[in-house]
Design an enzyme around this catalytic site. Structure first.
Site, PDB file in Angstrom:
ATOM      1  CE1 TYR A 142      62.605  27.863 119.052  1.00 41.97           C
ATOM      2  CE2 TYR A 142      61.423  25.821 118.691  1.00 41.97           C
ATOM      3  CZ  TYR A 142      61.739  27.098 118.293  1.00 41.97           C
ATOM      4  OH  TYR A 142      61.194  27.622 117.149  1.00 41.97           O
ATOM      5  CE  LYS A 189      71.629  34.358 108.070  1.00 40.65           C
ATOM      6  NZ  LYS A 189      71.221  34.720 106.702  1.00 40.65           N
ATOM      7  CG  ASP A 221      68.936  33.808 104.506  1.00 46.50           C
ATOM      8  OD1 ASP A 221      69.558  32.726 104.555  1.00 46.50           O
ATOM      9  OD2 ASP A 221      69.521  34.903 104.405  1.00 46.50           O
ATOM     10  CG  ASP A 245      59.035  25.419 115.282  1.00 46.56           C
ATOM     11  OD1 ASP A 245      58.045  24.880 114.774  1.00 46.56           O
ATOM     12  OD2 ASP A 245      58.985  26.127 116.303  1.00 46.56           O
ATOM     13  CG  ASP A 249      54.580  25.134 111.046  1.00 51.52           C
ATOM     14  OD1 ASP A 249      54.763  23.945 111.380  1.00 51.52           O
ATOM     15  OD2 ASP A 249      53.855  25.918 111.675  1.00 51.52           O
TER      16      ASP A 249
END
Ligand code: NAD
Length: 364
Positions: A142, A189, A221, A245, A249
């Site tokens: 980001y 990852k 994942d 992020d 959520d």
């Protein structure tokens, strides 16, 4: 104690929910003998309308001069067509970067009173969920180098992390794990990304300082899947900006309502922390006295706990919220499928009434 709190109401339901949190903070001050001085910060769409940009430097300065900041939410359809540099959400990145709050703490707690709102089966949820996600907030993709080619047909963003950026997050994860169930899961990852492999090397090094904590790793994942398959395996999760992020959520959804979840963004402790509900500005219900203010009220509790070290005061707010829920009071979002019963019992309330109830129960 006397402290200055910057209020950043923002847009949509932001001003409504912040107003209720302020009433609760005032009640705490009265009950425990503190004094809060409030400063007002205009950010997001409100700042675009007033100053032409989402976070003018002097507004950020007000936050930096305060002891802590409480944010409602920013954004809304009115500003959706602006260029990305001018959008209200830029204020969030500006506040986080400017205040150097590099860690975002998101507790995903399922309130036992709201178990029905949880979309997972009883046997998966058991007697409740209590997960703490520690998300890196000022680095990674980001904030990394980005670009778009001249013809507009190629675009790139860069995930880049340094050892110190990772270490402070992982260390925070270990610290919180020590005060909880002593389990830390680093989500990455690492089967593909070099940056994730660095996260693992750093975690292995920091682990030596916390021999009591069980450290595990999951690929993002798999972790996303495990969060709905068996969420109780998690205690503390530490992860990068983008993975955090997404995961936070997802975690918010499994606890039931977005209107209940608070967050804290903190730095190295030398500057103010930034506290906010995890929901957005909910333009669909703005100005209708329908928003649940509890996430913001619980964010105010986190502010007292993390920035002012006022544990008893923070607990008093959380206990008042719990007592209000015990007695059956609900805003529409947490009444869920019981809305007709709640209404018939006269316990369906709006934003203002919910705030008043927390104050009342706090004073009991
Ligand atoms: P949202 O969180 O605002 O709303 C999603 C849904 O949840 C809506 O149906 C809304 O009514 C409901 N909801 C949200 N908070 C609630 C509350 N306290 N009580 C009851 N119901 C609540 O997400 P969105 O609709 O994707 O985004 C709306 C705007 O908010 C967009 O402009 C977005 O960019 C912005 N946004 C801001 C933040 C922030 O300021 N931190 C975070 C997310 C989205």
């Amino acid at each position: 104690m006397e402290k200055t709190i910057a209020l950043i109401p923002g847009d949509g339901i932001g001003p409504d929910v912040v107003a209720e949190a302020v009433n609760v903070l005032d009640a705490v001050a009265k009950k425990f003998g503190h004094k809060w001085n409030y400063t007002n910060v205009v950010a997001g769409g409100a700042a675009i309308d007033k100053f032409g940009k989402p976070l003018p430097e002097e507004q950020l300065e007000i936050c930096l001069k305060s002891d802590a900041a409480l944010l409602g939410a920013v954004g809304g359809p009115k500003w959706d067509n602006l260029a990305s540099e001018l959008r209200p959400e830029k204020a969030l990145l500006g506040l986080r970067g400017g205040m150097k709050v590099f860690a975002n703490l998101r507790p995903a707690v399922m309130w036992k009173q709201l178990k029905d709102a949880c979309p997972l089966k009883d046997e998966i949820v058991g007697d409740g969920l209590d997960i703490l996600i520690v998300r890196e907030l000022t680095g990674g993709i980001y904030f990394g180098e980005r670009g778009t080619s001249a013809d507009g047909n190629t675009a790139w963003d860069t995930e880049k992390y340094t050892r110190p950026e990772i270490e402070r997050i992982v260390r925070m994860g270990f610290e919180y794990a020590m005060s909880r169930q002593k389990r830390l899961c680093v989500v990455d990852k690492a089967n593909i990304l070099n940056s994730s492999q660095l996260w693992r090397r750093v975690a292995e090094d920091v682990k030596k300082d916390y021999p009591e904590v069980a450290l595990s790793y999951l690929y993002i994942d798999n972790a996303s899947m495990q969060l709905v398959r068996n969420p109780r395996q998690f205690d503390v999760i530490a992860t990068s900006n983008m993975f955090g992020d997404i995961m936070s959520d997802e975690a918010s959804q499994i606890t039931g309502s977005i209107g209940m979840l608070a967050s804290a963004s903190i730095g190295d402790g030398t500057g103010p922390g930034l506290y906010e509900p995890i929901h957005g500005s909910a333009p669909d219900i703005a100005g209708k006295d329908l928003a649940n203010p509890l996430a913001t009220i619980l964010s105010a509790a986190m502010l007292l706990r993390y920035s002012f070290k006022l544990e008893d005061e923070a607990k008093a707010i959380e206990n008042a919220v719990s007592a209000v829920l015990d007695d059956g009071w609900r805003t529409g979002d947490i009444a869920g499928s019981h809305i007709d019963e709640v209404k018939a019992a006269g316990k369906l309330v709006g934003t203002k009434k919910m705030g008043q109830l927390v104050v009342e129960y706090l004073n009991k």
